[in-house]
Design a protein around this motif. Sequence first.
Motif, PDB file in Angstrom:
ATOM      1  N   PRO A 171      -4.686  -8.643   7.030  1.00 38.03           N
ATOM      2  CA  PRO A 171      -4.818  -7.525   7.964  1.00 38.03           C
ATOM      3  C   PRO A 171      -6.251  -7.437   8.499  1.00 38.03           C
ATOM      4  N   ALA A 172      -6.389  -7.133   9.780  1.00 38.27           N
ATOM      5  CA  ALA A 172      -7.700  -7.078  10.414  1.00 38.27           C
ATOM      6  C   ALA A 172      -8.311  -5.691  10.350  1.00 38.27           C
ATOM      7  N   ARG A 173      -7.594  -4.737   9.841  1.00 34.62           N
ATOM      8  CA  ARG A 173      -8.110  -3.375   9.822  1.00 34.62           C
ATOM      9  C   ARG A 173      -7.762  -2.721   8.495  1.00 34.62           C
ATOM     10  N   THR A 174      -8.449  -1.656   8.199  1.00 34.80           N
ATOM     11  CA  THR A 174      -8.084  -0.861   7.038  1.00 34.80           C
ATOM     12  C   THR A 174      -7.097   0.193   7.518  1.00 34.80           C
ATOM     13  N   GLY A 175      -6.556   0.922   6.613  1.00 35.16           N
ATOM     14  CA  GLY A 175      -5.607   1.962   6.985  1.00 35.16           C
ATOM     15  C   GLY A 175      -4.204   1.416   7.157  1.00 35.16           C
ATOM     16  N   SER A 176      -3.828   0.430   6.339  1.00 37.45           N
ATOM     17  CA  SER A 176      -2.471  -0.092   6.442  1.00 37.45           C
ATOM     18  C   SER A 176      -1.746   0.093   5.112  1.00 37.45           C
ATOM     19  N   PRO A 177      -0.457   0.397   5.173  1.00 37.19           N
ATOM     20  CA  PRO A 177       0.328   0.549   3.955  1.00 37.19           C
ATOM     21  C   PRO A 177       0.718  -0.810   3.383  1.00 37.19           C
ATOM     22  N   LYS A 178       1.063  -0.822   2.099  1.00 42.05           N
ATOM     23  CA  LYS A 178       1.453  -2.080   1.460  1.00 42.05           C
ATOM     24  C   LYS A 178       2.424  -1.791   0.320  1.00 42.05           C
ATOM     25  N   PHE A 179       3.537  -2.573   0.294  1.00 39.18           N
ATOM     26  CA  PHE A 179       4.519  -2.475  -0.788  1.00 39.18           C
ATOM     27  C   PHE A 179       4.006  -3.160  -2.048  1.00 39.18           C
ATOM     28  N   GLU A 180       4.335  -2.581  -3.200  1.00 35.25           N
ATOM     29  CA  GLU A 180       4.222  -3.274  -4.475  1.00 35.25           C
ATOM     30  C   GLU A 180       5.495  -2.937  -5.243  1.00 35.25           C
ATOM     31  N   PHE A 181       6.418  -3.908  -5.320  1.00 36.17           N
ATOM     32  CA  PHE A 181       7.675  -3.712  -6.024  1.00 36.17           C
ATOM     33  C   PHE A 181       7.528  -4.115  -7.484  1.00 36.17           C
ATOM     34  N   THR A 182       8.233  -3.410  -8.370  1.00 35.67           N
ATOM     35  CA  THR A 182       8.226  -3.788  -9.781  1.00 35.67           C
ATOM     36  C   THR A 182       9.011  -5.072  -9.981  1.00 35.67           C
ATOM     37  N   GLU A 183       9.972  -5.357  -9.071  1.00 29.64           N
ATOM     38  CA  GLU A 183      10.743  -6.601  -9.085  1.00 29.64           C
ATOM     39  C   GLU A 183      11.258  -6.875  -7.671  1.00 29.64           C
ATOM     40  N   ASN A 184      11.382  -8.147  -7.349  1.00 30.70           N
ATOM     41  CA  ASN A 184      11.911  -8.540  -6.040  1.00 30.70           C
ATOM     42  C   ASN A 184      13.338  -9.057  -6.140  1.00 30.70           C
ATOM     43  N   ASN A 185      13.756  -9.409  -7.349  1.00 29.46           N
ATOM     44  CA  ASN A 185      15.092  -9.959  -7.587  1.00 29.46           C
ATOM     45  C   ASN A 185      15.737  -9.221  -8.752  1.00 29.46           C
ATOM     46  N   PHE A 186      17.057  -9.026  -8.649  1.00 28.95           N
ATOM     47  CA  PHE A 186      17.795  -8.404  -9.742  1.00 28.95           C
ATOM     48  C   PHE A 186      19.057  -9.216  -9.985  1.00 28.95           C
ATOM     49  N   ASP A 187      19.216  -9.701 -11.212  1.00 26.32           N
ATOM     50  CA  ASP A 187      20.418 -10.432 -11.624  1.00 26.32           C
ATOM     51  C   ASP A 187      21.270  -9.472 -12.451  1.00 26.32           C
ATOM     52  N   PHE A 188      22.441  -9.125 -11.915  1.00 25.00           N
ATOM     53  CA  PHE A 188      23.283  -8.159 -12.620  1.00 25.00           C
ATOM     54  C   PHE A 188      24.191  -8.809 -13.654  1.00 25.00           C
TER      55      PHE A 188
ATOM     56  N   LYS B  16      22.794 -11.920  -2.645  1.00 22.47           N
ATOM     57  CA  LYS B  16      22.750 -11.052  -1.470  1.00 22.47           C
ATOM     58  C   LYS B  16      21.312 -10.614  -1.221  1.00 22.47           C
ATOM     59  N   ASP B  17      20.930 -10.635   0.047  1.00 25.10           N
ATOM     60  CA  ASP B  17      19.585 -10.220   0.444  1.00 25.10           C
ATOM     61  C   ASP B  17      19.602  -8.799   0.987  1.00 25.10           C
ATOM     62  N   ILE B  18      18.522  -8.103   0.748  1.00 23.63           N
ATOM     63  CA  ILE B  18      18.277  -6.773   1.314  1.00 23.63           C
ATOM     64  C   ILE B  18      16.965  -6.896   2.086  1.00 23.63           C
ATOM     65  N   THR B  19      17.035  -6.722   3.411  1.00 22.06           N
ATOM     66  CA  THR B  19      15.856  -6.893   4.260  1.00 22.06           C
ATOM     67  C   THR B  19      15.305  -5.539   4.655  1.00 22.06           C
ATOM     68  N   ILE B  20      14.014  -5.339   4.412  1.00 20.86           N
ATOM     69  CA  ILE B  20      13.333  -4.075   4.693  1.00 20.86           C
ATOM     70  C   ILE B  20      12.400  -4.279   5.883  1.00 20.86           C
ATOM     71  N   LEU B  21      12.477  -3.380   6.857  1.00 18.06           N
ATOM     72  CA  LEU B  21      11.532  -3.358   7.979  1.00 18.06           C
ATOM     73  C   LEU B  21      10.657  -2.131   7.823  1.00 18.06           C
ATOM     74  N   ALA B  22       9.344  -2.338   7.812  1.00 16.16           N
ATOM     75  CA  ALA B  22       8.399  -1.237   7.602  1.00 16.16           C
ATOM     76  C   ALA B  22       7.118  -1.487   8.384  1.00 16.16           C
ATOM     77  N   ASN B  23       6.240  -0.516   8.359  1.00 17.64           N
ATOM     78  CA  ASN B  23       4.957  -0.625   9.072  1.00 17.64           C
ATOM     79  C   ASN B  23       3.900  -1.317   8.215  1.00 17.64           C
ATOM     80  N   THR B  24       4.310  -2.336   7.499  1.00 12.95           N
ATOM     81  CA  THR B  24       3.435  -3.103   6.626  1.00 12.95           C
ATOM     82  C   THR B  24       3.094  -4.435   7.291  1.00 12.95           C
TER      83      THR B  24
END
Length: 159
Positions: free
Chosen positions: A45-62, A129-137
């Motif tokens: 990112p070229a600027r400060t002031g941006s949000p960022k995800f941190e997930f506890t996990e990206n994959n879940f095997d049921f 199965k994929d879950i796609t998230i669109l955000a301002n990140t």
Amino acid sequence: MKKNFIYGLLICSFVAACKNDKQAGQEDHISPEIVNNPATANGEPARTGSPKFEFTENNFDFGTINSGDDVVHDFKFKNIGDADLIISQVKGSCGCTQPEYPKDPIPAGEEGIIKVTYHSAGMAGQIVKDITILANTTPTTKVLTISGEVLKINSKIKP
């Protein structure tokens, strides 16, 4: 002659009106300040002031479930950026995968949950199965995955 003069006057008025369609104070070009793209060539990112995800996990095997069972899983995340995180859309890769997500902005330092329900009715075999998230990140998309095995009901092993 009088007719030609009137036609000439009308044509001149029309041409003048077309050339002067800008409002007072309007410039000929679009200012680059209106474009707010934080990406740079190196991907940072070229600027400060941006949000960022941190997930506890990206994959879940049921694991293994029977056809017809539903699996519900919460993908927990934290906004580790320094601006409000806004999720605009979350989509599953098919109709059997239905996500729920926060509609309100997630302030910096706060946590949120994306709840995913997988409906296995009519399914059998290994699934991913994929879950796609669109955000301002940066980047604007994030993909989460659920996986497992779905057994046909008549193939259940009874003790």
